[in-house]
Design an enzyme around this catalytic site. Structure first.
Site, PDB file in Angstrom:
ATOM      1  N   HIS A 191       0.816  -1.217   0.000  1.00  0.00           N
ATOM      2  CA  HIS A 191       0.000   0.000   0.000  1.00  0.00           C
ATOM      3  C   HIS A 191       0.853   1.272   0.000  1.00  0.00           C
ATOM      4  O   HIS A 191       0.319   2.378   0.049  1.00  0.00           O
ATOM      5  CB  HIS A 191      -0.924  -0.033   1.229  1.00  0.00           C
ATOM      6  CG  HIS A 191      -2.055   0.941   1.187  1.00  0.00           C
ATOM      7  ND1 HIS A 191      -2.163   1.998   2.076  1.00  0.00           N
ATOM      8  CD2 HIS A 191      -3.130   1.033   0.369  1.00  0.00           C
ATOM      9  CE1 HIS A 191      -3.254   2.680   1.819  1.00  0.00           C
ATOM     10  NE2 HIS A 191      -3.861   2.128   0.785  1.00  0.00           N
ATOM     11  N   LYS A 219       3.261   4.457  -1.128  1.00  0.00           N
ATOM     12  CA  LYS A 219       3.372   5.376  -2.274  1.00  0.00           C
ATOM     13  C   LYS A 219       4.682   6.134  -2.117  1.00  0.00           C
ATOM     14  O   LYS A 219       4.778   7.077  -1.329  1.00  0.00           O
ATOM     15  CB  LYS A 219       2.206   6.360  -2.332  1.00  0.00           C
ATOM     16  CG  LYS A 219       0.850   5.720  -2.659  1.00  0.00           C
ATOM     17  CD  LYS A 219       0.102   5.320  -1.432  1.00  0.00           C
ATOM     18  CE  LYS A 219      -1.289   4.793  -1.790  1.00  0.00           C
ATOM     19  NZ  LYS A 219      -1.991   4.262  -0.606  1.00  0.00           N
ATOM     20  N   ASP A 221      17.001   9.844  -8.602  1.00  0.00           N
ATOM     21  CA  ASP A 221      18.454  10.029  -8.554  1.00  0.00           C
ATOM     22  C   ASP A 221      19.022   9.937  -7.134  1.00  0.00           C
ATOM     23  O   ASP A 221      20.112  10.447  -6.873  1.00  0.00           O
ATOM     24  CB  ASP A 221      18.853  11.380  -9.173  1.00  0.00           C
ATOM     25  CG  ASP A 221      18.638  11.398 -10.683  1.00  0.00           C
ATOM     26  OD1 ASP A 221      18.593  10.314 -11.291  1.00  0.00           O
ATOM     27  OD2 ASP A 221      18.508  12.507 -11.244  1.00  0.00           O
ATOM     28  N   HIS A 265      -9.087  11.179   1.837  1.00  0.00           N
ATOM     29  CA  HIS A 265      -8.164  10.069   1.615  1.00  0.00           C
ATOM     30  C   HIS A 265      -6.845  10.293   2.343  1.00  0.00           C
ATOM     31  O   HIS A 265      -5.926   9.480   2.250  1.00  0.00           O
ATOM     32  CB  HIS A 265      -7.916   9.894   0.110  1.00  0.00           C
ATOM     33  CG  HIS A 265      -7.328   8.579  -0.271  1.00  0.00           C
ATOM     34  ND1 HIS A 265      -6.000   8.426  -0.633  1.00  0.00           N
ATOM     35  CD2 HIS A 265      -7.873   7.349  -0.341  1.00  0.00           C
ATOM     36  CE1 HIS A 265      -5.769   7.158  -0.920  1.00  0.00           C
ATOM     37  NE2 HIS A 265      -6.879   6.469  -0.754  1.00  0.00           N
ATOM     38  N   LYS A 313      -3.832  10.821   5.243  1.00  0.00           N
ATOM     39  CA  LYS A 313      -3.327  10.088   6.407  1.00  0.00           C
ATOM     40  C   LYS A 313      -2.228  10.953   7.028  1.00  0.00           C
ATOM     41  O   LYS A 313      -1.034  10.715   6.837  1.00  0.00           O
ATOM     42  CB  LYS A 313      -2.736   8.735   6.002  1.00  0.00           C
ATOM     43  CG  LYS A 313      -3.673   7.859   5.128  1.00  0.00           C
ATOM     44  CD  LYS A 313      -3.363   7.992   3.674  1.00  0.00           C
ATOM     45  CE  LYS A 313      -4.022   6.956   2.784  1.00  0.00           C
ATOM     46  NZ  LYS A 313      -5.431   6.775   2.905  1.00  0.00           N
ATOM     47  N   ASP A 340       1.212  19.464  18.682  1.00  0.00           N
ATOM     48  CA  ASP A 340       1.898  20.584  19.350  1.00  0.00           C
ATOM     49  C   ASP A 340       2.680  21.474  18.394  1.00  0.00           C
ATOM     50  O   ASP A 340       3.653  22.126  18.796  1.00  0.00           O
ATOM     51  CB  ASP A 340       2.841  20.061  20.446  1.00  0.00           C
ATOM     52  CG  ASP A 340       2.090  19.527  21.657  1.00  0.00           C
ATOM     53  OD1 ASP A 340       0.876  19.781  21.764  1.00  0.00           O
ATOM     54  OD2 ASP A 340       2.719  18.855  22.489  1.00  0.00           O
TER      55      ASP A 340
END
Length: 421
Positions: free
Chosen positions: A113, A115, A120, A305, A307, A312
């Protein structure tokens, strides 16, 4: 295993596809040596086609391209899409592919899952955004709200080493080995080798960064653990925006404890979900969270969508991991954790903007209005979450298959349709 912090990084927030796709595609267009890209989903829409174009362009000028897609999330890529990449020299791999049964995909557990993009060994992208047009506002009411970061600095070296190891699986070059999950994943971890260019170690900014992943061996609960530590140390505010929210008991307990000691704890969850059961599951936790003083907001403009989290105005995280059983106990995930006040304040301001303009606050119900069945439901959910990590460890496991797809001329002639791969 202790994960090292890297100082001296520059980090830029990329909100939605409008910011993410141009940044990634531009980096690939300017790549000189190597691009490593791994993602859960690639669709053959306008975003997937542009990705295809920039990868082909880089490969044709001699850049080494490694692309890893998930066998469940990207199961519908056509032979033409894949074969044109492999013919140009792109090394395309599929994580744990499976044959459909009566048109259905049953390989739903323990998905790749993450991404991640590394260009380089000097520039990295980490977040929750897939390569699909539903991450762009012009997609319409179902366009997703999401986040990623672009990183430059010493942390990129760590992400680069990880990404190179992840593209070499136990089944490459022959039949799968059958010596167990741990042995197979051990070989996978060791087969990465050296990159084609030196990873960046030159300081580029003021952010401390940590690359945190979740796997089914040595890093089973790392992402959740860093969340819990940060919440436990919070003194002023905890602000979490998470699309699929159904975390374990310990994280829920830390949220309530923080609120009870005077920390302002706010959650931004889905109000217009792309998967309706996600909102239903999260809502079963509302009474328990409200009882501890946690404030809950539902984002209602379009599907959430993201996450991400800010604590603080100092600690923040962005990545692929939801706070639900799939991400916290089964899938392969990757987040970056950051200690950088300017970035944290910027991310918080963007989340505050969502609360002010696009969210509704979930009101605390009067105790006498809570039906007996709702109280029973909360009791069952609460104790289910207490035991879920133990149950998850007993779910089916196998050595993950990583399939390196051959160039087009080496493939048997496809019979047509989107199922040939």
């Amino acid at each position: 295993m202790k994960t090292p912090w890297y100082r001296g990084n520059r980090v830029d927030l990329l909100e939605n596809g409008e910011a993410f796709f141009p940044a990634v595609f531009d980096a690939i267009r300017h790549a000189q040596r190597e691009v490593i890209l791994e993602t859960f989903i690639v669709f053959e829409d306008k975003v997937g086609r542009e990705l295809h174009e920039v990868l082909l362009g880089a490969a044709r000028r001699g850049v080494q391209i490694d692309m890893l897609v998930d066998g469940f999330g990207s199961a519908d890529l056509t032979p033409d899409y894949i074969h044109s990449l492999t013919a140009a020299g792109v090394r395309v791999r599929t994580f744990d592919p499976a044959v459909r049964v009566l048109g259905m995909r049953f390989n739903v557990l323990r998905r790749m899952h993450r991404k991640i993009v590394v260009v380089d060994g000097e520039r990295a992208f980490v977040g929750g955004i897939n390569y699909s047009a539903d991450h762009l506002a012009d997609f319409g009411p179902q366009a997703k709200q999401d986040y990623a970061v672009e990183l430059v600095g010493p942390i990129v070296g760590e992400i680069h080493r990880f990404a190179r190891s992840a593209i070499h699986g136990p089944t490459e070059g022959g039949a799968p080995h059958h010596h167990g999950l741990r042995a197979a994943w051990g070989r996978w971890r060791l087969q990465g080798g050296a990159g084609r260019g030196p990873a960046s170690t030159v300081p580029a900014g003021g952010a401390d960064a940590l690359f945190v992943r979740r796997d089914n061996l040595q890093h089973r609960n790392d992402i959740e653990r860093y969340y819990r530590i940060a919440i436990r140390r919070a003194r002023k505010q905890v602000l979490i925006a998470n699309a699929y929210f159904f975390p374990g008991y310990r994280l829920l307990h830390e949220l309530r404890r923080a609120a009870k000691r005077g920390v302002e704890v706010k959650l931004i969850l889905q109000g217009e979900p792309d998967v309706p059961i996600a909102r239903t599951a999260a809502s079963t936790l509302y009474d328990y969270l409200h009882g501890g003083g946690v404030k809950i907001y539902e984002y209602c403009e379009r599907p959430l969508h993201g996450k991400v989290a800010v604590i603080d105005d100092e600690w923040s995280t962005v990545g692929s991991s939801n706070l639900d059983p799939l991400s916290l106990s089964l899938n392969l995930e990757a987040n970056v954790v950051l200690r950088d006040k300017p970035f944290a304040r910027h991310l918080r301001s963007r989340l505050d903007h969502l609360i002010e303009h696009s969210c509704r606050q979930v009101e605390v119900p009067a105790k006498q209005s809570v039906a007996w069945w709702a109280q029973l439901r909360g009791f069952v959910v609460f104790h289910f979450l207490r035991r879920f990590p133990v149950w998850a460890a007993r779910l089916p496991t196998h050595a993950p298959k990583l399939e390196l797809l051959a160039p087009a001329e080496a493939q048997p002639q496809a019979a047509g349709g989107t199922h040939g791969r």
